[in-house]
Design an enzyme around this catalytic site. Structure first.
Site, mmCIF file in Angstrom:
data_model
loop_
_atom_site.group_PDB
_atom_site.id
_atom_site.type_symbol
_atom_site.label_atom_id
_atom_site.label_comp_id
_atom_site.label_asym_id
_atom_site.label_seq_id
_atom_site.Cartn_x
_atom_site.Cartn_y
_atom_site.Cartn_z
ATOM 1 N N ASP A 183 31.623 49.309 34.445
ATOM 2 C CA ASP A 183 31.864 49.984 33.154
ATOM 3 C C ASP A 183 31.389 49.157 31.961
ATOM 4 O O ASP A 183 31.897 49.305 30.853
ATOM 5 C CB ASP A 183 33.363 50.313 32.967
ATOM 6 C CG ASP A 183 33.942 51.064 34.140
ATOM 7 O OD1 ASP A 183 33.259 51.974 34.636
ATOM 8 O OD2 ASP A 183 35.064 50.737 34.554
ATOM 9 N N LEU B 222 29.678 46.462 20.837
ATOM 10 C CA LEU B 222 30.061 45.571 19.737
ATOM 11 C C LEU B 222 30.727 46.374 18.621
ATOM 12 O O LEU B 222 31.630 45.879 17.942
ATOM 13 C CB LEU B 222 28.821 44.846 19.202
ATOM 14 C CG LEU B 222 29.088 43.762 18.159
ATOM 15 C CD1 LEU B 222 29.735 42.541 18.815
ATOM 16 C CD2 LEU B 222 27.794 43.347 17.456
ATOM 17 N N ARG C 43 40.942 53.432 31.948
ATOM 18 C CA ARG C 43 40.552 52.053 32.208
ATOM 19 C C ARG C 43 41.551 51.091 31.594
ATOM 20 O O ARG C 43 41.974 51.276 30.467
ATOM 21 C CB ARG C 43 39.160 51.787 31.635
ATOM 22 C CG ARG C 43 38.045 52.528 32.346
ATOM 23 C CD ARG C 43 36.708 52.357 31.650
ATOM 24 N NE ARG C 43 35.651 53.094 32.320
ATOM 25 C CZ ARG C 43 34.491 53.414 31.770
ATOM 26 N NH1 ARG C 43 34.236 53.056 30.521
ATOM 27 N NH2 ARG C 43 33.582 54.099 32.450
ATOM 28 N N HIS D 281 27.010 56.065 35.545
ATOM 29 C CA HIS D 281 26.478 55.520 34.304
ATOM 30 C C HIS D 281 26.380 56.637 33.275
ATOM 31 O O HIS D 281 25.860 57.717 33.568
ATOM 32 C CB HIS D 281 25.103 54.885 34.539
ATOM 33 C CG HIS D 281 25.142 53.686 35.438
ATOM 34 N ND1 HIS D 281 24.032 53.179 36.074
ATOM 35 C CD2 HIS D 281 26.170 52.892 35.795
ATOM 36 C CE1 HIS D 281 24.383 52.114 36.785
ATOM 37 N NE2 HIS D 281 25.675 51.929 36.630
#
Length: 334
Positions: free
Chosen positions: A13, A281, A254, A43
């Site tokens: 992931d 980011l 997750r 993906h």
């Protein structure tokens, strides 16, 4: 030899699909070849307002000039593979190796109950039981399946022939280093090795044929299913930070933790990484969303990237600043 291997640095992931897609569009490789386990790895790619979820073909399918190959070490779901070939319109450039293993209903059933499902947190896609049958030499192979006749090829030969001609090749890994059967948090791992060495073995290239190993780290760590996760934060904290995610294949929440430098350092060692790609980011530093120049990043974001480079001693060459393929800072030629 112009070959680049892309692998995950944590527990999967990490955003490998986005990085592979970007490199495919930017570098125009002749071949993208997928290694790894099978359809248990998904993906997600976003491009020009569309979102794609890929489980069998290489994530480079957005480049119409790139041949899409699947190495003999991968086990196939016929349904998933043929659906993706049809959906993406890649009938004339998608090929799987004669020796790819075939997942059947018995494998999916075994993977969806008992210890694999309840204790390990398996995806239920049948990949583990199929690989177990392969180890027992009872698994059916792609060359025995009529519906695959048009898509069969000698993938190691095709890849090595391209490399001999000095053509650009991307080797795409799946899962993440610490889900490796050999190097991961056993028993909470996948059913084979998924480090760079394992991925290369899956597609049939030797160590001397590898130019670059790009290891992909997310700006924070996530994990689906059971197993240890150092400094794990609560689901409520993940929501507050904007880090809540669900798995591409499983749809499960997750688990999340801060970036783990010690884990990353070991991953660099295990994969002989020559470059680092950092994704998401913008999730940790929202002010950096969609930026394509390192100089435009905020001071805290620049400090984070510099800290990664200083501690891991490997250059950060690609930085993801959003979900779109082109939300990427490319520092390879700087």
């Amino acid at each position: 030899m112009p070959s680049t291997v892309i692998v995950g640095g944590f527990y999967g992931d990490e955003g490998k699909g986005k990085i592979v897609s970007y490199l495919a569009m930017k570098d125009n490789p002749v071949i993208a070849v997928r290694g790894g386990v099978g359809p248990n790895a998904g993906h997600t790619i976003e491009h020009e307002g569309k979102k794609y979820k890929v489980r069998m073909l290489p994530s480079a399918f957005l480049n119409p000039n790139t041949r899409l190959l699947v190495g003999p070490g991968v086990v196939l779901s016929l349904e998933v593979l043929l659906k993706e070939i049809s959906e993406f319109g890649t009938q004339d450039r998608s090929f799987v190796d004669y020796q790819c293993g075939i997942i059947d209903d018995s494998h999916r059933t075994a993977d969806s109950q008992g210890r694999l499902k309840e204790s390990i947190g398996s995806t239920g896609t049948g990949t583990g039981p199929a690989n177990a049958d392969r180890a027992m030499r009872t698994l059916k192979l792609a060359k025995e399946i009529d519906s695959l006749a048009l898509y069969l090829d000698d993938i190691p030969n095709a890849v090595n022939f391209a490399l001999e001609r000095k053509e650009q090749v991307i080797v795409e890994g799946t899962q993440g280093t610490f889900l490796s059967l050999w190097h991961g948090t056993y028993p909470y791992v996948t059913s084979k090795d998924v480090t760079a060495s394992g991925i290369c073995a899956d597609v049939g290239i030797g160590p001397k044929s590898v130019d670059e190993v790009v290891i992909v780290f997310k700006s924070f760590v996530t994990r689906v299913g059971e197993g240890p996760l150092k400094n794990e934060i609560s689901p409520e904290q993940a929501v507050a930070k904007g880090w809540q995610e669900v798995g591409t294949v499983t749809g499960r929440q997750r688990r999340a933790a801060e970036f783990d430098f010690e884990l990353a350092k070991r991953s660099i060692m295990l994969n002989s990484a020559t470059q680092i790609a950092i994704t998401k980011l913008d999730v940790v530093y929202p002010e950096c969303a969609h930026m394509q120049s390192f100089s435009d990043l905020s001071s805290p974001a620049k400090y984070f990237i510099k800290t990664i480079e200083d501690k891991l001693k490997v250059p950060v060459t690609l930085i993801g600043t959003g979900p779109e393929v082109n939300d990427t800072i490319d520092r390879r030629n700087q």
